[in-house]
Design an enzyme around this catalytic site. Structure first.
Site, PDB file in Angstrom:
ATOM      1  N   HIS A 223      35.446  34.278  38.990  1.00  0.00           N
ATOM      2  CA  HIS A 223      34.224  35.106  38.596  1.00  0.00           C
ATOM      3  C   HIS A 223      33.153  34.278  39.078  1.00  0.00           C
ATOM      4  CE1 HIS A 223      33.711  32.316  35.178  1.00  0.00           C
ATOM      5  NE2 HIS A 223      35.067  32.285  35.174  1.00  0.00           N
ATOM      6  N   ASP A 224      32.133  34.949  39.482  1.00  0.00           N
ATOM      7  CA  ASP A 224      30.872  34.303  39.704  1.00  0.00           C
ATOM      8  C   ASP A 224      30.833  33.208  40.761  1.00  0.00           C
ATOM      9  OD1 ASP A 224      29.343  35.454  37.309  1.00  0.00           O
ATOM     10  OD2 ASP A 224      30.965  34.321  36.339  1.00  0.00           O
TER      11      ASP A 224
ATOM     12  N   GLY B 225      35.764  29.356  38.312  1.00  0.00           N
ATOM     13  CA  GLY B 225      34.481  30.051  38.008  1.00  0.00           C
ATOM     14  C   GLY B 225      33.192  29.268  38.510  1.00  0.00           C
TER      15      GLY B 225
END
Length: 262
Positions: free
Chosen positions: A125-126, A143
């Site tokens: 994520h991200d 992340g």
């Protein structure tokens, strides 16, 4: 919402609301959720899962068992409406996983153009992935990782949360990256350490001799002069006035939250 030239195998599951562009190919037993958008010319092979919200650009090639746009593995994630955005002409090999972002960051995982993601790569994520990047088999990004243009992350290499891998750098196989890797350098090990400038990579990309010489001088200032980063920074800023490529060093140093590898 599905272009008339798209070729979708009868066994594929494509939910209502999916946007599929011209000349897209969707292979057998692939599943595409309703909030996905697939750009023209993209080929999606068999047994791929695409969830969303996810936007995939043009002329990508997605191999079997890839999982694109799934919920992230962050325990703070509570089903918020976050996104994955993938650019154009990426090659996404077997079993690659790309997860959507979190609201604790910008709510988006972003992948650029012309990248190669080898077998079983994990993009958490991200993450922000630039252009013309190669990530080898079983390399994993935690992340909030950023990888800049033309970097190479070799096989079996994990990257810690919030790290940046600088442009044109080369990370050797089975390396553990726990701090930022400056641009242009070669690094390897557990934990990852610098081993000079990625000279051959710079030559292939058209860097001139004087520019490469300046990059080598900057490397020596950072790693061999015995100076602190705060002492080196004004030297690099001054060099960048004549050699713009040096600005990548100063930009990474200024933005670093974990420090650079030493």
């Amino acid at each position: 919402m599905i272009h008339e030239t798209a070729q979708i195998h009868p066994s594929a599951v494509v939910e209502d609301g999916v946007v599929i562009g011209a000349n897209v190919v969707v292979g057998p037993f692939t599943y595409i959720a309703s909030n996905a958008k697939i750009g023209q010319g993209t080929e999606i092979m068999s047994h791929v899962v695409i969830k969303g919200p996810t936007i995939i650009g043009k002329d990508n090639h997605i191999f079997p068992f890839a999982i694109i746009g799934e919920d992230c593995q962050d325990k703070k994630y509570q089903g918020e409406n976050t996104r994955l955005v993938v650019g154009d002409r990426n090659v996404i090999r077997e079993s690659v996983q790309m997860h959507r972002g979190t609201t604790q960051d910008k709510g988006m995982t972003l992948v650029g153009n012309d990248n190669l993601f080898c077998v079983n790569v994990h993009i958490a994520h991200d993450c922000i992935i630039g252009d013309n990047i190669i990530i080898g088999n079983n390399a994993t990004l935690a992340g909030h990782v950023k990888i800049e243009d033309y970097a190479v992350l070799s096989a079996l290499s994990p990257v810690h949360q919030f790290c940046t891998i600088g442009a044109h750098s080369f990370i050797g196989g089975a390396s553990v990256v726990v701090q930022d890797v400056p641009p242009y350098i070669m690094a390897q090990g557990n934990h990852c350490k610098p081993f000079g400038i990625n000279i051959e990579g710079l030559k292939r990309r058209g860097f001139k001799k004087l520019e490469i010489r300046a990059i080598r001088i900057a490397y020596k200032e950072i790693y061999r002069s015995g100076k602190t980063i705060s002492e080196v920074k004004p030297i690099l800023e001054n060099m960048a006035k004549e050699y713009p490529s040096i600005a990548l060093f100063t930009r990474l140093i200024e933005s670093s939250t974990r420090g650079i590898i030493r």
